[in-house]
Design a protein around this motif. Structure first.
Motif, PDB file in Angstrom:
ATOM      1  N   SER A  47       0.846  -1.187   0.000  1.00  0.00           N
ATOM      2  CA  SER A  47       0.000   0.000   0.000  1.00  0.00           C
ATOM      3  C   SER A  47       0.881   1.237   0.000  1.00  0.00           C
ATOM      4  CB  SER A  47      -0.912   0.009   1.234  1.00  0.00           C
ATOM      5  OG  SER A  47      -0.156   0.143   2.427  1.00  0.00           O
ATOM      6  N   LYS A  48       0.240   2.355  -0.288  1.00  0.00           N
ATOM      7  CA  LYS A  48       0.899   3.654  -0.164  1.00  0.00           C
ATOM      8  C   LYS A  48       0.186   4.371   0.968  1.00  0.00           C
ATOM      9  CE  LYS A  48       2.594   3.997  -4.822  1.00  0.00           C
ATOM     10  NZ  LYS A  48       2.800   4.834  -5.992  1.00  0.00           N
ATOM     11  N   ILE A  49       0.975   4.850   1.917  1.00  0.00           N
ATOM     12  CA  ILE A  49       0.414   5.499   3.095  1.00  0.00           C
ATOM     13  C   ILE A  49       0.938   6.924   3.164  1.00  0.00           C
ATOM     14  CG2 ILE A  49       0.081   5.362   5.590  1.00  0.00           C
ATOM     15  CD1 ILE A  49       0.833   2.379   5.403  1.00  0.00           C
ATOM     16  N   PHE A  50       0.032   7.847   3.402  1.00  0.00           N
ATOM     17  CA  PHE A  50       0.359   9.262   3.499  1.00  0.00           C
ATOM     18  C   PHE A  50      -0.026   9.758   4.884  1.00  0.00           C
ATOM     19  CE2 PHE A  50      -0.307   8.265  -0.896  1.00  0.00           C
ATOM     20  CZ  PHE A  50       0.710   8.937  -1.554  1.00  0.00           C
ATOM     21  N   LEU A  51       0.853  10.533   5.488  1.00  0.00           N
ATOM     22  CA  LEU A  51       0.647  11.080   6.821  1.00  0.00           C
ATOM     23  C   LEU A  51       0.598  12.596   6.714  1.00  0.00           C
ATOM     24  CD1 LEU A  51       0.602  10.428   9.914  1.00  0.00           C
ATOM     25  CD2 LEU A  51       3.091  10.702   9.860  1.00  0.00           C
ATOM     26  N   LEU A  52      -0.405  13.191   7.334  1.00  0.00           N
ATOM     27  CA  LEU A  52      -0.532  14.648   7.325  1.00  0.00           C
ATOM     28  C   LEU A  52      -0.113  15.198   8.681  1.00  0.00           C
ATOM     29  CD1 LEU A  52      -1.455  17.306   5.995  1.00  0.00           C
ATOM     30  CD2 LEU A  52      -3.757  16.813   6.847  1.00  0.00           C
ATOM     31  N   LEU A  53       0.840  16.125   8.640  1.00  0.00           N
ATOM     32  CA  LEU A  53       1.298  16.820   9.844  1.00  0.00           C
ATOM     33  C   LEU A  53       0.737  18.229   9.843  1.00  0.00           C
ATOM     34  CD1 LEU A  53       5.088  15.801   9.747  1.00  0.00           C
ATOM     35  CD2 LEU A  53       3.184  14.581  10.836  1.00  0.00           C
ATOM     36  N   ASP A  54       0.296  18.700  11.005  1.00  0.00           N
ATOM     37  CA  ASP A  54      -0.192  20.077  11.094  1.00  0.00           C
ATOM     38  C   ASP A  54       0.993  21.036  11.142  1.00  0.00           C
ATOM     39  OD1 ASP A  54       0.786  20.046  13.731  1.00  0.00           O
ATOM     40  OD2 ASP A  54      -1.207  19.985  14.650  1.00  0.00           O
ATOM     41  N   ASP A  55       0.715  22.309  11.310  1.00  0.00           N
ATOM     42  CA  ASP A  55       1.774  23.322  11.290  1.00  0.00           C
ATOM     43  C   ASP A  55       2.755  23.191  12.450  1.00  0.00           C
ATOM     44  OD1 ASP A  55       0.788  24.401   8.940  1.00  0.00           O
ATOM     45  OD2 ASP A  55      -0.491  25.852   9.978  1.00  0.00           O
ATOM     46  N   GLN A  56       2.369  22.468  13.507  1.00  0.00           N
ATOM     47  CA  GLN A  56       3.263  22.233  14.641  1.00  0.00           C
ATOM     48  C   GLN A  56       4.013  20.902  14.504  1.00  0.00           C
ATOM     49  OE1 GLN A  56      -0.109  23.390  15.252  1.00  0.00           O
ATOM     50  NE2 GLN A  56       0.928  25.367  15.107  1.00  0.00           N
ATOM     51  N   GLY A  57       3.805  20.204  13.392  1.00  0.00           N
ATOM     52  CA  GLY A  57       4.483  18.939  13.160  1.00  0.00           C
ATOM     53  C   GLY A  57       3.807  17.736  13.794  1.00  0.00           C
ATOM     54  N   GLN A  58       2.581  17.911  14.276  1.00  0.00           N
ATOM     55  CA  GLN A  58       1.838  16.817  14.891  1.00  0.00           C
ATOM     56  C   GLN A  58       1.064  16.036  13.830  1.00  0.00           C
ATOM     57  OE1 GLN A  58       2.045  16.050  18.292  1.00  0.00           O
ATOM     58  NE2 GLN A  58       3.685  17.539  18.039  1.00  0.00           N
ATOM     59  N   ALA A  59       1.072  14.715  13.944  1.00  0.00           N
ATOM     60  CA  ALA A  59       0.318  13.871  13.019  1.00  0.00           C
ATOM     61  C   ALA A  59      -1.165  14.027  13.308  1.00  0.00           C
ATOM     62  CB  ALA A  59       0.742  12.424  13.174  1.00  0.00           C
ATOM     63  N   VAL A  60      -1.929  14.438  12.285  1.00  0.00           N
ATOM     64  CA  VAL A  60      -3.360  14.672  12.478  1.00  0.00           C
ATOM     65  C   VAL A  60      -4.235  13.817  11.564  1.00  0.00           C
ATOM     66  CG1 VAL A  60      -3.073  17.011  13.393  1.00  0.00           C
ATOM     67  CG2 VAL A  60      -3.343  16.672  10.920  1.00  0.00           C
ATOM     68  N   ALA A  61      -3.640  13.174  10.555  1.00  0.00           N
ATOM     69  CA  ALA A  61      -4.443  12.368   9.627  1.00  0.00           C
ATOM     70  C   ALA A  61      -3.533  11.427   8.844  1.00  0.00           C
ATOM     71  CB  ALA A  61      -5.209  13.270   8.665  1.00  0.00           C
ATOM     72  N   PHE A  62      -4.148  10.366   8.332  1.00  0.00           N
ATOM     73  CA  PHE A  62      -3.421   9.485   7.425  1.00  0.00           C
ATOM     74  C   PHE A  62      -4.394   8.901   6.423  1.00  0.00           C
ATOM     75  CE2 PHE A  62      -5.144   6.022   9.863  1.00  0.00           C
ATOM     76  CZ  PHE A  62      -5.113   4.916   9.023  1.00  0.00           C
ATOM     77  N   SER A  63      -3.832   8.441   5.309  1.00  0.00           N
ATOM     78  CA  SER A  63      -4.612   7.705   4.311  1.00  0.00           C
ATOM     79  C   SER A  63      -3.764   6.527   3.842  1.00  0.00           C
ATOM     80  CB  SER A  63      -4.991   8.597   3.124  1.00  0.00           C
ATOM     81  OG  SER A  63      -3.827   9.048   2.459  1.00  0.00           O
ATOM     82  N   GLN A  64      -4.453   5.440   3.520  1.00  0.00           N
ATOM     83  CA  GLN A  64      -3.779   4.243   3.010  1.00  0.00           C
ATOM     84  C   GLN A  64      -4.501   3.793   1.751  1.00  0.00           C
ATOM     85  OE1 GLN A  64      -1.753   0.300   4.706  1.00  0.00           O
ATOM     86  NE2 GLN A  64      -3.706   0.711   5.673  1.00  0.00           N
ATOM     87  N   LEU A  65      -3.756   3.631   0.687  1.00  0.00           N
ATOM     88  CA  LEU A  65      -4.330   3.257  -0.600  1.00  0.00           C
ATOM     89  C   LEU A  65      -3.643   2.019  -1.140  1.00  0.00           C
ATOM     90  CD1 LEU A  65      -3.901   6.662  -0.588  1.00  0.00           C
ATOM     91  CD2 LEU A  65      -5.549   6.316  -2.412  1.00  0.00           C
ATOM     92  N   TYR A  66      -4.436   1.184  -1.800  1.00  0.00           N
ATOM     93  CA  TYR A  66      -3.933  -0.054  -2.377  1.00  0.00           C
ATOM     94  C   TYR A  66      -4.024   0.020  -3.899  1.00  0.00           C
ATOM     95  CZ  TYR A  66      -4.123  -1.970   2.312  1.00  0.00           C
ATOM     96  OH  TYR A  66      -3.914  -2.188   3.650  1.00  0.00           O
ATOM     97  N   PRO A  67      -2.977  -0.442  -4.592  1.00  0.00           N
ATOM     98  CA  PRO A  67      -2.997  -0.412  -6.056  1.00  0.00           C
ATOM     99  C   PRO A  67      -3.883  -1.524  -6.616  1.00  0.00           C
ATOM    100  CG  PRO A  67      -0.976  -1.424  -5.291  1.00  0.00           C
ATOM    101  CD  PRO A  67      -1.711  -0.948  -4.065  1.00  0.00           C
ATOM    102  N   ALA A  68      -4.482  -1.236  -7.757  1.00  0.00           N
ATOM    103  CA  ALA A  68      -5.297  -2.208  -8.491  1.00  0.00           C
ATOM    104  C   ALA A  68      -5.218  -1.830  -9.970  1.00  0.00           C
ATOM    105  CB  ALA A  68      -6.737  -2.187  -8.001  1.00  0.00           C
ATOM    106  N   VAL A  69      -5.815  -2.663 -10.802  1.00  0.00           N
ATOM    107  CA  VAL A  69      -5.843  -2.412 -12.236  1.00  0.00           C
ATOM    108  C   VAL A  69      -7.276  -2.573 -12.719  1.00  0.00           C
ATOM    109  CG1 VAL A  69      -5.017  -3.177 -14.495  1.00  0.00           C
ATOM    110  CG2 VAL A  69      -3.478  -3.226 -12.536  1.00  0.00           C
TER     111      VAL A  69
END
Length: 151
Positions: A47-69
């Motif tokens: 999977s591809k995982i993305f982490l969102l950090l706020d302006d203070q560098g704190q983790a506030v969100a993530f997304s996980q996506l799986y490849p397909a065709v």
């Protein structure tokens, strides 16, 4: 805000967020299993995982996506399996920011589409997705058969 394309360097924070995400969907807390699952996904590039950090560098969100065709279009697409924002940051625009980031990312990669599911009761998420141009499936019917785990 900063979006990070995750590696094992973010494993601890991702594991905690993923555990909280599963609790949101009424699963039992199991941080060791969450850590092992995320670690395996990262190591095997499942999977591809993305982490969102706020302006203070704190983790506030993530997304996980799986490849397909997609056989019909003969092009790759990604299935957005997980999107989570911490409870204290909801309705602050973080989910929208992260969704826009992944849309741009996979557009640049040449993906045909992004596909996702959400709970029928999750009206807030449905509102977000529809405001971003996602269309509710009305052509196909989805079926599931849960398979028994071999002993």
């Amino acid at each position: 805000m900063q979006v990070i394309h995750c590696t094992e360097a973010q494993l601890d924070v991702l594991s905690a967020l993923f555990n909280d995400y599963r609790i949101f969907y009424e699963q039992a807390s199991d941080l060791p299993a969450c850590r092992a699952f995320i670690q395996q996904n990262l190591r095997q590039n499942r999977s591809k995982i993305f982490l969102l950090l706020d302006d203070q560098g704190q983790a506030v969100a993530f997304s996980q996506l799986y490849p397909a065709v997609c056989s019909i279009s003969m092009r790759p697409y990604h299935y957005l399996s997980d999107l989570y924002t911490t409870p204290s940051t909801r309705k602050s625009g973080y989910a929208r920011y992260l969704m826009n980031h992944i849309t741009e990312h996979f557009t640049r990669e040449g993906a045909q589409r992004l596909t996702l599911d959400t709970a029928t009761t999750n009206k807030i998420a449905q509102g977000l997705y529809e405001s971003l141009g996602y269309q509710r499936e009305e052509v196909y019917i989805t079926y599931h058969q849960v398979l028994e785990t071999p002993i």
